[in-house]
Scaffold this active site. Structure first.
Site, short mmCIF file in Angstrom:
data_model
loop_
_atom_site.label_atom_id
_atom_site.label_comp_id
_atom_site.label_asym_id
_atom_site.label_seq_id
_atom_site.Cartn_x
_atom_site.Cartn_y
_atom_site.Cartn_z
N ASP A 95 -0.58 3.94 3.53
CA ASP A 95 -1.43 2.78 3.73
C ASP A 95 -2.00 2.30 2.39
OD1 ASP A 95 -1.04 2.93 6.46
OD2 ASP A 95 -2.80 4.21 6.77
N LYS A 96 -2.38 1.05 2.35
CA LYS A 96 -2.88 0.45 1.10
C LYS A 96 -3.95 1.30 0.43
CE LYS A 96 -5.34 -3.67 -0.58
NZ LYS A 96 -5.93 -4.98 -0.20
#
Length: 327
Positions: A138-139
């Site tokens: 995830d970012k």
């Protein structure tokens, strides 16, 4: 420029009686079965110069010819960006991803992504689907990722992920004081009411298994180590929230920030300033996709997680709590 692949093979007589697509997967094992089937359907893999259906059985002795141009990632721009490279050779790159870096370009994030950086650093990945990215973080999750530089390496790494032989270990800080480790074996699927989230979905979800153990227990938080058997979207975040121990700073699954009772001003500040999920991909293990050598890498926790852990330890000591809950 797109890469052209031209390969020939004669069907061994011992494989006679098997389906075309099965034999092709055996003879051209550098490429995935799904990719080979696509090439067959597109008429790019011929038998004795003729287009043949995937399920048609061969006798043995036929000549297969593959002639295909790989599509490159021309729609994605190569961009010079800093990369924290832990390991690299002719076949793979292992990267320590920072927080805030999106992995794949998407609507609203067409550039400045890890894919853009990889295309610049290793231009040959333009001929590999998704520029060789075989799994994602995830970012706002930090830590180790492996990227394939060739189609053969990508095929093998994807197979390792599917076979669950690739080892991935994470560290996280959860809200709540755990009493011990355990396993979460709950299927995960799209949230029924919020398309931006995942959820435990007993009926329509895909199997997902997360192992976790304690590293240190604090007054109102727990430092844990996790190992994944599967790699579902947001798996750790969803599973930890499901068992009522969401990750610190998780904007989607952790709920609103609630300060623990009687915690120090320093800890309050550290929690208030921690604006991402406290999750780090610390260790990665895999068989090298070409040599078969077993390889492993481990990276330190990022500074923001280390700072939060120091604040949690200091708060526990100052409160007079026992500081001996290490495993």
């Amino acid at each position: 420029m797109a890469e052209r692949i031209v390969r020939e093979a004669q069907v061994p007589f011992e494989l006679g009686g098997n389906r075309f697509d099965q034999i092709a997967a055996e003879l051209f094992s550098d490429y995935s079965r799904s990719r080979i089937k696509t090439w067959i359907n597109d008429g790019l893999l011929l038998v004795d110069g003729k287009v043949t259906k995937p399920k048609e059985k061969l006798f043995g002795g036929e000549r297969m010819v593959l002639d295909v141009e790989l599509e490159d990632q021309a729609e994605h721009e190569a961009q010079a960006m800093p990369l924290d490279i832990v390991y690299e050779d002719d076949d793979i790159i292992v990267i320590n991803k920072p927080a805030g870096l999106v992995v794949h370009p998407a609507v609203g994030n067409r550039d400045g992504t890890l894919m853009n950086a990889i295309l610049y650093h290793a231009p040959e990945t333009a001929h590999v689907p998704r520029a060789g990215i075989v799994h994602r973080l995830d970012k706002e999750t930090t830590g180790l990722m492996v990227v394939a530089k060739t189609l053969a390496a990508q095929t093998d790494l994807v197979a390792q992920l599917q076979e669950r032989s690739m080892g991935r270990e994470y560290e996280a800080i959860t809200i709540g004081e755990m009493t011990g480790g355990g396993i979460v074996d709950e299927p995960i699927g799209r949230h029924p009411h919020n398309r931006q989230k995942q959820a435990v979905e007993p009926v329509n979800g895909k199997d997902a298994v997360t192992h976790y153990r304690l590293v240190q227990r604090f007054k109102n938080h727990t430092h844990i180590r996790l190992k994944l058997e599967t790699g579902r979207t947001h798996q750790i975040r969803v599973h930890m929230a499901f068992i009522q121990y969401p990750l610190v700073g998780d904007p989607q699954y952790g709920g609103r920030l609630k300060m623990p009772k009687a915690c120090s001003p320093e800890l309050q500040e550290a929690l208030r300033c921690f604006r991402r999920q406290a999750l780090h991909a610390k260790r990665l293990e895999l068989a090298h996709p070409i040599t078969g050598e077993w390889m492993a890498w481990e990276v330190d926790l990022p500074e923001d997680i280390q700072h939060l852990l120091e604040a949690l330890k200091k708060d526990m000591i100052e409160s007079g709590s026992e500081d001996s809950d290490y495993l």
